[in-house]
Write an enzyme that holds these catalytic residues in place. Structure first.
Site, PDB file in Angstrom:
ATOM      1  N   LYS A  57      33.635  36.752  42.175  1.00  0.00           N
ATOM      2  CA  LYS A  57      34.810  36.059  41.636  1.00  0.00           C
ATOM      3  C   LYS A  57      34.639  34.538  41.679  1.00  0.00           C
ATOM      4  CE  LYS A  57      37.526  35.977  45.944  1.00  0.00           C
ATOM      5  NZ  LYS A  57      37.532  34.521  46.086  1.00  0.00           N
ATOM      6  N   ASP A  58      33.685  34.045  42.491  1.00  0.00           N
ATOM      7  CA  ASP A  58      33.439  32.609  42.580  1.00  0.00           C
ATOM      8  C   ASP A  58      32.357  32.134  41.615  1.00  0.00           C
ATOM      9  OD1 ASP A  58      35.333  32.328  44.576  1.00  0.00           O
ATOM     10  OD2 ASP A  58      33.889  32.591  46.202  1.00  0.00           O
ATOM     11  N   CYS A 105      37.767  25.948  35.195  1.00  0.00           N
ATOM     12  CA  CYS A 105      38.161  26.241  36.576  1.00  0.00           C
ATOM     13  C   CYS A 105      39.667  26.232  36.788  1.00  0.00           C
ATOM     14  CB  CYS A 105      37.484  25.266  37.543  1.00  0.00           C
ATOM     15  SG  CYS A 105      37.947  23.533  37.289  1.00  0.00           S
ATOM     16  N   ARG A 108      43.593  25.430  50.613  1.00  0.00           N
ATOM     17  CA  ARG A 108      42.173  25.744  50.784  1.00  0.00           C
ATOM     18  C   ARG A 108      41.860  25.920  52.258  1.00  0.00           C
ATOM     19  NH1 ARG A 108      37.554  22.349  48.809  1.00  0.00           N
ATOM     20  NH2 ARG A 108      36.488  24.187  49.604  1.00  0.00           N
ATOM     21  N   ARG A 139      45.135  31.614  39.183  1.00  0.00           N
ATOM     22  CA  ARG A 139      45.529  32.934  38.673  1.00  0.00           C
ATOM     23  C   ARG A 139      46.710  33.490  39.466  1.00  0.00           C
ATOM     24  NH1 ARG A 139      44.632  37.616  41.099  1.00  0.00           N
ATOM     25  NH2 ARG A 139      43.331  36.504  42.601  1.00  0.00           N
ATOM     26  N   ARG A 140      46.631  33.386  40.794  1.00  0.00           N
ATOM     27  CA  ARG A 140      47.743  33.877  41.618  1.00  0.00           C
ATOM     28  C   ARG A 140      48.996  33.031  41.379  1.00  0.00           C
ATOM     29  NH1 ARG A 140      44.050  33.790  46.832  1.00  0.00           N
ATOM     30  NH2 ARG A 140      42.995  35.827  46.716  1.00  0.00           N
ATOM     31  N   ARG A 191      43.590  29.160  57.294  1.00  0.00           N
ATOM     32  CA  ARG A 191      44.799  29.394  56.496  1.00  0.00           C
ATOM     33  C   ARG A 191      45.824  30.184  57.302  1.00  0.00           C
ATOM     34  NH1 ARG A 191      42.770  30.770  50.301  1.00  0.00           N
ATOM     35  NH2 ARG A 191      40.781  29.700  50.439  1.00  0.00           N
TER      36      ARG A 191
END
Length: 343
Positions: A115-116, A276, A186, A168-169, A192
């Site tokens: 996904k990255d 991006c 981040r 996206r989220r 986090r």
């Protein structure tokens, strides 16, 4: 086509070495699979999650073949940078040093979270993803402070602050709950979670459930009904095309059904040519009738506008399916949505 063993145990032989960021230089001696008894050098990012994932891949390779794997941590520009990844050109900032280390022979293989891997930046000609490891959980999960009584998104008060690093989220949360505030967050998983539990900033954060599982973090949360990222839950193992013995070895890890899904998703992403900051979601899966389905959406940044496509094809037609879905999204106005968001 018609119209979705713990790392470090005694029996694991892989070791870990720190490596300064790779630079240009002469080609170093490489692993020789045909010679037998060599050490395969596996490069990855230095984050705890990346190192854990790399150890899992290393252990699997050692189970499949008589080879010792050395995991080499490579600090990337994306890891060093504390600001928004868009300032470095997006998620490709996690890959450039690792690609360089692989191309110059400092490592023999590399592991990436698929996904990255950007969809709008061509991969180096000399490299090939020889294996897509069997896909893990693709769900995004919303987590709440340990001391909070809130246990689901529906219970969050209007104006509650949610943290995530993914556009996206953010877009899909905006579509579901436009009354929430969603801010950029981040850092590695543990940092986090620490900021969340401190209770001073965020009312909730969103993480990939696969990341929590790979790190052995058992924590209650709410699985969100949103479309995953392209390549979610997939580890991609990169090799040099000029090392056929290593390519052959790594292909032992390749999972056919995962590759079929990835083929559809990545072809769709490439066809859209998003950047991006483009909120693009896409998820392919094999249905009970044996067909391969691909569901995809493109959003504005706040999720207030979007286009959607959901199509099916035979499982060996993943590229055709991905290209068709991309074309369908573009016909519905995806290019205007993507173009309306600054790089």
């Amino acid at each position: 086509m018609r119209r979705e063993a713990e790392p470090g145990d005694g029996d694991v032989r892989s070791s870990v070495t720190d490596l300064v960021p790779a630079g240009a230089g002469a080609m170093e001696p490489v692993f020789s699979w045909s010679g037998g008894g060599g050490v395969l050098r596996l490069g990855t990012r230095t984050s705890p999650l990346a190192m854990t994932q790399a150890r899992l891949v290393a252990a699997r390779l050692e189970e499949l073949a008589a080879v010792r794997v050395e995991v080499i941590g490579i600090q990337t520009a994306g890891d060093r940078h504390r600001g928004h990844l868009g300032e470095l050109g997006g998620k490709g900032a996690f890959m450039r040093e690792i690609d360089r280390a692989l191309l110059t022979g400092r490592v023999d293989v590399a592991v990436h979270c698929l996904k990255d891997v950007p969809g709008d930046v061509p991969r180096p000609d000399g490299l090939v993803f020889a294996a897509y490891v069997e896909r893990d959980d693709t769900a995004d999960v919303m987590l709440f402070p340990m001391a909070s009584k809130v246990q689901c998104m529906a219970d969050l008060a209007p104006g509650a602050l949610v943290g995530t690093s993914a556009v996206r989220r953010r877009a899909q949360l905006g579509k579901i709950r436009p009354d929430l505030r969603v801010e950029y967050l981040r850092g590695n998983v543990n940092s986090r979670l620490g900021r969340l539990d401190a209770g001073e900033e965020f009312d909730a954060i969103v993480l990939a459930r696969a990341s929590l599982a790979r790190l052995g973090i058992d924590r209650a949360g709410e699985a969100l009904d949103i479309i995953p990222a392209v390549g979610a839950g997939v580890l991609a193992v990169d090799c040099r095309r000029t090392d056929p013995d290593i390519v052959e070895l790594v292909r032992l890890l390749d999972h056919r059904q995962t590759r079929q899904c990835v083929s559809a998703e990545r072809t769709m992403l490439h066809g859209l040519q998003g950047h991006c900051n483009s909120p693009i979601a896409g998820h392919a899966r094999l249905e009970r009738d044996g067909q391969l389905s691909l569901r995809a959406m493109v959003f504005t940044r706040d999720g207030s506008e979007f286009v959607h496509s959901h199509e099916w094809a035979p499982p060996d037609k993943g590229e055709d399916l991905g290209a068709y879905v991309a074309g369908d999204l573009l016909r519905k106005g995806a290019r205007d949505l993507i173009g309306g968001i600054p790089h």
